[in-house]
Design a protein around this motif. Sequence first.
Motif, PDB file in Angstrom:
ATOM      1  N   ALA A  16     -37.362  11.901 111.697  1.00 60.11           N
ATOM      2  CA  ALA A  16     -36.936  13.342 111.783  1.00 60.11           C
ATOM      3  C   ALA A  16     -38.483  14.111 112.128  1.00 60.11           C
ATOM      4  O   ALA A  16     -38.367  15.098 112.771  1.00 60.11           O
ATOM      5  CB  ALA A  16     -36.442  13.652 110.542  1.00 60.11           C
ATOM      6  N   PHE A  17     -39.465  13.745 111.523  1.00 59.03           N
ATOM      7  CA  PHE A  17     -40.910  14.294 111.502  1.00 59.03           C
ATOM      8  C   PHE A  17     -41.267  14.365 112.921  1.00 59.03           C
ATOM      9  O   PHE A  17     -41.619  15.520 113.396  1.00 59.03           O
ATOM     10  CB  PHE A  17     -41.761  13.551 110.671  1.00 59.03           C
ATOM     11  N   LYS A  18     -41.147  13.182 113.890  1.00 60.93           N
ATOM     12  CA  LYS A  18     -41.515  13.074 115.059  1.00 60.93           C
ATOM     13  C   LYS A  18     -40.487  14.081 116.068  1.00 60.93           C
ATOM     14  O   LYS A  18     -41.056  14.688 116.972  1.00 60.93           O
ATOM     15  CB  LYS A  18     -41.167  11.482 115.394  1.00 60.93           C
ATOM     16  N   ILE A  55     -34.891  21.231 115.103  1.00 58.91           N
ATOM     17  CA  ILE A  55     -35.538  20.843 113.687  1.00 58.91           C
ATOM     18  C   ILE A  55     -34.589  20.592 112.422  1.00 58.91           C
ATOM     19  O   ILE A  55     -34.670  19.631 111.805  1.00 58.91           O
ATOM     20  CB  ILE A  55     -36.326  22.171 113.325  1.00 58.91           C
ATOM     21  N   ILE A  56     -33.431  21.560 112.423  1.00 61.43           N
ATOM     22  CA  ILE A  56     -32.319  21.234 111.451  1.00 61.43           C
ATOM     23  C   ILE A  56     -31.602  19.968 111.729  1.00 61.43           C
ATOM     24  O   ILE A  56     -31.197  19.303 110.800  1.00 61.43           O
ATOM     25  CB  ILE A  56     -31.352  22.604 111.506  1.00 61.43           C
ATOM     26  N   ASN A  57     -31.255  19.711 112.855  1.00 60.58           N
ATOM     27  CA  ASN A  57     -30.630  18.489 113.219  1.00 60.58           C
ATOM     28  C   ASN A  57     -31.505  17.411 112.781  1.00 60.58           C
ATOM     29  O   ASN A  57     -30.918  16.417 112.254  1.00 60.58           O
ATOM     30  CB  ASN A  57     -30.408  18.457 114.824  1.00 60.58           C
ATOM     31  N   ALA A  58     -32.806  17.368 113.167  1.00 62.19           N
ATOM     32  CA  ALA A  58     -33.680  16.408 112.771  1.00 62.19           C
ATOM     33  C   ALA A  58     -33.698  16.231 111.316  1.00 62.19           C
ATOM     34  O   ALA A  58     -33.710  15.212 110.873  1.00 62.19           O
ATOM     35  CB  ALA A  58     -35.170  16.671 113.101  1.00 62.19           C
ATOM     36  N   ASN A  71     -31.360  17.007 109.089  1.00 63.26           N
ATOM     37  CA  ASN A  71     -30.092  16.201 108.696  1.00 63.26           C
ATOM     38  C   ASN A  71     -30.099  14.824 109.182  1.00 63.26           C
ATOM     39  O   ASN A  71     -29.262  14.039 108.508  1.00 63.26           O
ATOM     40  CB  ASN A  71     -28.977  17.198 109.528  1.00 63.26           C
ATOM     41  N   GLN A  72     -30.930  14.287 110.049  1.00 60.86           N
ATOM     42  CA  GLN A  72     -30.999  12.937 110.296  1.00 60.86           C
ATOM     43  C   GLN A  72     -31.513  12.098 109.030  1.00 60.86           C
ATOM     44  O   GLN A  72     -31.423  10.891 109.019  1.00 60.86           O
ATOM     45  CB  GLN A  72     -31.565  12.474 111.508  1.00 60.86           C
ATOM     46  N   VAL A  73     -32.291  13.086 108.201  1.00 65.85           N
ATOM     47  CA  VAL A  73     -32.950  12.202 106.854  1.00 65.85           C
ATOM     48  C   VAL A  73     -31.873  11.839 105.882  1.00 65.85           C
ATOM     49  O   VAL A  73     -31.052  12.567 105.614  1.00 65.85           O
ATOM     50  CB  VAL A  73     -33.850  13.243 106.360  1.00 65.85           C
ATOM     51  N   ASN A  74     -31.993  10.349 105.875  1.00 63.56           N
ATOM     52  CA  ASN A  74     -31.059   9.764 105.119  1.00 63.56           C
ATOM     53  C   ASN A  74     -31.563   8.855 103.881  1.00 63.56           C
ATOM     54  O   ASN A  74     -32.273   7.820 104.269  1.00 63.56           O
ATOM     55  CB  ASN A  74     -29.963   9.090 106.021  1.00 63.56           C
ATOM     56  N   MET A 102     -37.679  20.382 105.357  1.00 68.85           N
ATOM     57  CA  MET A 102     -37.850  20.569 106.963  1.00 68.85           C
ATOM     58  C   MET A 102     -36.729  21.561 107.471  1.00 68.85           C
ATOM     59  O   MET A 102     -37.109  22.597 108.294  1.00 68.85           O
ATOM     60  CB  MET A 102     -37.438  19.175 107.509  1.00 68.85           C
ATOM     61  N   ALA A 103     -35.396  21.653 106.889  1.00 68.54           N
ATOM     62  CA  ALA A 103     -34.449  22.435 107.200  1.00 68.54           C
ATOM     63  C   ALA A 103     -34.959  23.934 106.914  1.00 68.54           C
ATOM     64  O   ALA A 103     -34.739  24.779 107.514  1.00 68.54           O
ATOM     65  CB  ALA A 103     -33.013  22.031 106.629  1.00 68.54           C
ATOM     66  N   HIS A 104     -35.602  24.036 105.551  1.00 68.69           N
ATOM     67  CA  HIS A 104     -35.778  25.270 105.137  1.00 68.69           C
ATOM     68  C   HIS A 104     -36.880  25.896 105.868  1.00 68.69           C
ATOM     69  O   HIS A 104     -36.917  27.196 106.212  1.00 68.69           O
ATOM     70  CB  HIS A 104     -36.514  25.334 103.746  1.00 68.69           C
ATOM     71  N   SER A 105     -37.803  25.099 106.467  1.00 69.47           N
ATOM     72  CA  SER A 105     -38.902  25.775 107.061  1.00 69.47           C
ATOM     73  C   SER A 105     -38.407  26.252 108.331  1.00 69.47           C
ATOM     74  O   SER A 105     -38.915  27.205 108.861  1.00 69.47           O
ATOM     75  CB  SER A 105     -39.995  24.773 107.421  1.00 69.47           C
ATOM     76  N   ALA A 106     -37.716  25.507 108.987  1.00 65.32           N
ATOM     77  CA  ALA A 106     -36.752  26.205 109.946  1.00 65.32           C
ATOM     78  C   ALA A 106     -36.093  27.472 109.850  1.00 65.32           C
ATOM     79  O   ALA A 106     -36.123  28.167 110.645  1.00 65.32           O
ATOM     80  CB  ALA A 106     -35.661  25.230 110.899  1.00 65.32           C
TER      81      ALA A 106
END
Lengths: 357, 357
Positions: free
Chosen positions: A70-72, A250-253, A255-258, B229-233
């Motif tokens: 996600a960071f990438k 970025i939000i999609n990325a 949301n991939q964090v699991n 990550m989502a919040h920063s976006a």
Amino acid sequence: MSWGTELWDQYDNLSFHTQKGIDFLERYGHFIRDRCLIEMEYAGKLRRLVKNYQPKKKEEEEYQYSTCKAFKAMLCEVNDLAGQHEVIAENLQSDVIREINYLVKDIKEERKKLLQDSAKYVAMINNQVASLERSRKNYEKAFKEAERALDNFQRADADLNLSRAEVEKQRMNMAIKNQHCEESKNEYANQLQKTNELQSQHYKALMPEVFRQLQELDEKRIRNVRHFMAHSADVERNVFPIINKCLDGIINAANQVNEKQDTILVIERYKSGFEPPGDFPFDDLSRGGESTPLVLPGSGNTYVSSGVGAHRSESMTVKGTMSAGKLKKRVGLFAIFSSNKLMDVCSSVKNNLSSSG
Amino acid sequence: MSWGTELWDQYDNLSFHTQKGIDFLERYGHFIRDRCLIEMEYAGKLRRLVKNYQPKKKEEEEYQYSTCKAFKAMLCEVNDLAGQHEVIAENLQSDVIREINYLVKDIKEERKKLLQDSAKYVAMINNQVASLERSRKNYEKAFKEAERALDNFQRADADLNLSRAEVEKQRMNMAIKNQHCEESKNEYANQLQKTNELQSQHYKALMPEVFRQLQELDEKRIRNVRHFMAHSADVERNVFPIINKCLDGIINAANQVNEKQDTILVIERYKSGFEPPGDFPFDDLSRGGESTPLVLPGSGNTYVSSGVGAHRSESMTVKGTMSAGKLKKRVGLFAIFSSNKLMDVCSSVKNNLSSSG
């Protein structure tokens, strides 16, 4: 209301005002140019930030986890976001700065031409007025000479001592001077007519036309300021949908964090597959050293082994099946491990155990 | 799948992995911190740009024109736009960076506590195994002594030369050694029971619980990465409506630019109110120098004046009605005027005319 009719005598102020107008347009151009530089610098800093935080080659192993992925992905989006600020700068450059430069050049040339025209007209009318003045002076001189000739003739005519030939000479002279005075008067009248015609044309047609064109030029400049200002805001607004998409990315990325998936990955990565060690057997010497499980009341344990020593050597074999690389890493990890003071205690206990076992 | 059961023997890897996780979280925090700095710098540059292009005190007169007013309004909007990037930076600081710092501190402490717990458990089991080994050796030694005492007794019992007292002494010794061996065996059995109970607890309850909590901690970290990550976006997207309003403001400012109004303002500012000069009159010397308008065929001009000189002095009076300030300005403007070469010609013609008139 037109500059041509209302400001007929304000040549200098109009020259000054139109120059100020050009200065303003150039200043506006410089503002947009400086704004461009700020956008480019901002974009450059974002790109450098992204580059600085790119995963290193040696960290690649970590990038199987969803947080790292996600960071990438987020870095990619920030990079795209930087690109959009470059788009702003490029479009301001091509649509505004370049157009302003063209317009400034055009307006400068047009203004110069109009001022040159009007200088030419001023020179023309001034020359004509000078000619008029000369012809008026000629007429004045001829009139005085005609008056003097009339006077001389009248004096000669009254003087009975003078010969008729002398009197006739004065009459002839008077006639010539009168003729000359008439001619000068006509020339003066002609020059006056030409001057008044030219002056009328100068103030009613030539200069008003120059000033009208200066006004048109100034209006063109002002219209374009309106256009450039609105367009530069549009250039900025036009990247919004894409910047929005970057933020969606970025939000999609995110949301991939699991977290469940990542901790399961840790299991897959590190699981040895071995079972935890079973019970130590009872080393019953009275049965000739045969190891038997210690059967305790209520304990269902039926583990059978060939003794404590054998159990230890079995766990050594387990270690022996690990790859050299894995062992090496473990050594590395033990090094980290040993940096902890409490861990030192634990480790020394372990060493004591293995030396006593 | 749980770290507690699946990774029972991966203490070092879990210690390593959870440390890596904290490193990642800190790195993400540094990324956001660096991003903040870029936003602050961008905002600062925009504010400085606006400041640099603010109208100077001496230019105030120009700021009655709609272009200048629009430019000033646009500067205000760009300033507000800069403010929105400061809002991004401030919110990232308070909602993300600060929260990450708290979380990193919490996770570090929690992880340290769990690793200390597990080190304590490892020390406990190792101590217990060492006790077991000692009791096993005691038992072994006592068993051998009992065997030797039995041997001695049997040998004494078989030797008919020995006294009954001596035989009885060996029997007593054997009984004591047997008793001691039984006790050692019991002690060994007790230690074995305690060890196996502790080992079972260690691998089935204590360590799994530590690893389960480490897993929970790691999952908490990962969940928070998603959230941050989502919040920063969102923080970035939240300023969009206001940035949009700033751009609307720039378009509105642009639409206030009115070229007709501005050129009429120029008329109001510079109009002298005088009429262009009329025709030069005809200076008819034959009528005693009385000035009469030159009546031309088809010309309706009936202007009467007391001669060319009088006309000139009248136009001087016109100049005399101008304010001193205005005259001064005109001098200044003439200076600009005279910088033009063609204008020089025109000016010299003018001077010639006024000296000859």
